[in-house]
Design an enzyme around this catalytic site. Structure first.
Site, PDB file in Angstrom:
ATOM      1  N   SER A 143      -9.132  27.410  25.238  1.00 23.04           N
ATOM      2  CA  SER A 143      -7.943  27.956  24.580  1.00 23.04           C
ATOM      3  C   SER A 143      -7.901  29.446  24.849  1.00 23.04           C
ATOM      4  O   SER A 143      -8.953  30.081  25.011  1.00 23.04           O
ATOM      5  CB  SER A 143      -8.025  27.719  23.072  1.00 23.04           C
ATOM      6  OG  SER A 143      -7.069  28.519  22.413  1.00 23.04           O
ATOM      7  N   TYR A 156     -13.531  27.999  15.868  1.00 22.95           N
ATOM      8  CA  TYR A 156     -12.760  27.455  17.001  1.00 22.95           C
ATOM      9  C   TYR A 156     -12.886  28.375  18.226  1.00 22.95           C
ATOM     10  O   TYR A 156     -13.165  27.909  19.337  1.00 22.95           O
ATOM     11  CB  TYR A 156     -11.305  27.314  16.568  1.00 22.95           C
ATOM     12  CG  TYR A 156     -10.387  26.683  17.583  1.00 22.95           C
ATOM     13  CD1 TYR A 156     -10.382  25.309  17.793  1.00 22.95           C
ATOM     14  CD2 TYR A 156      -9.491  27.463  18.313  1.00 22.95           C
ATOM     15  CE1 TYR A 156      -9.510  24.726  18.719  1.00 22.95           C
ATOM     16  CE2 TYR A 156      -8.615  26.891  19.236  1.00 22.95           C
ATOM     17  CZ  TYR A 156      -8.633  25.526  19.426  1.00 22.95           C
ATOM     18  OH  TYR A 156      -7.777  24.954  20.342  1.00 22.95           O
TER      19      TYR A 156
END
Ligand code: NDP
Length: 248
Positions: A143, A156
């Site tokens: 990401s 994350y």
């Protein structure tokens, strides 16, 4: 010039929904047989398998918690045995458990690290042995947050940054066996993972994105298909952002 994956076998973790589903269908469109794994969505996964087969190739849908090392070995063995080899692995399965660090529980930390990064270890290790015989391409879905960080997503972002270091190491280890390892780092993509962010956050994201809109899953999937194919034969250890310019 077309992307052809004819004669290749692919495995996509977390292929029942969202980006993973789009990747699975795109790889099938390009001619690959595609196996997907899922955690809970059995019906959705079965429907993806049906749509894969509709594209004239073979499909497989396997329930497997991506956190399980044993299950990953089992899944890779099943696919490799049934289809006589594995050429493409897409490590896509991922979750969020957002919280500010001071409020983040150890469970929120561990669940995200084990699912997002642990699964990458599990599946890459299981697939590498088979791929080392005939060559292959491993694509990890990270990401843009793994490159920039994001408040409320320390767990994350750490998992997604970890994937980058992991992939580059793998690229160096496996290059001599013609196995490539690359990362795709999406920005904001319209899926169930992101559908609850709310109007205000969505406006902020659009403001931070030069292309001023979220990505559609197929825009990520097309980049994965390119990296899976021989068109990208000289690309390994790379991180490709598919983020509308958000992370530059
Ligand atoms: P979704 O929540 O829409 O789908 C997640 C997929 O992963 C589902 O197929 C789900 O299976 C599977 N999955 C979740 N946990 C597990 C597990 N423990 N074991 C096996 N499978 C699991 O997510 P997205 O499609 O949005 O995200 C896909 C990937 O892309 C993730 O790695 C995410 O971090 C990354 N990403 C997403 C972005 C976005 O904006 N959406 C941006 C950048 C990166 P099931 O249906 O059974 O639950």
């Amino acid at each position: 010039m077309e992307i052809s994956l004819e004669g290749k076998n692919a495995l996509v973790t977390g292929g029942s929904r969202g980006i993973g589903k789009s990747i699975a269908l795109t790889l099938a469109e390009c001619g690959a047989n595609v196996a997907i794994t899922y955690a809970r969505s059995a019906d959705a996964a079965e429907e993806v398998k049906r749509q894969i087969e509709e594209r004239g190739v073979q499909g497989m849908s396997l329930q497997a918690d991506a956190k399980s090392t044993d299950k990953a070995a089992e899944v890779v063995e099943t696919v490799t045995d049934e289809w006589s080899g594995l050429h493409i692995l897409v490590n896509n399965a991922g979750i969020t458990r957002d919280n500010l660090l001071l409020r983040m529980s150890k469970e929120q930390w561990s669940e995200v690290i084990e699912t997002n990064l642990g699964s990458v270890f599990n599946y890459s290790k299981a697939a590498a042995r088979s791929m080392m015989r005939n060559g292959g391409s491993i694509i990890h879905i990270s990401s843009v947050v793994g490159l920039t960080g994001n408040a409320g997503q320390a767990n994350y972002a750490a998992s997604k940054a970890g994937i980058v270091g992991f992939s580059k190491s793998l690229a160096r280890e496996l290059a001599s066996r013609n196995v490539r390892s690359n990362v795709v780092a999406p920005g904001y993509v319209e899926t169930e993972m992101t559908e609850e962010v709310g109007e205000k956050v969505l406006d902020q994201i659009k403001e931070q994105t030069p292309l001023q809109r979220p990505a559609k899953p197929e825009e990520v999937a097309r980049c994965v298909a390119f990296l899976a194919s021989d068109l990208s034969s000289y690309i390994t250890g790379d991180v490709m952002k598919v983020d509308g310019g958000m992370g530059m």
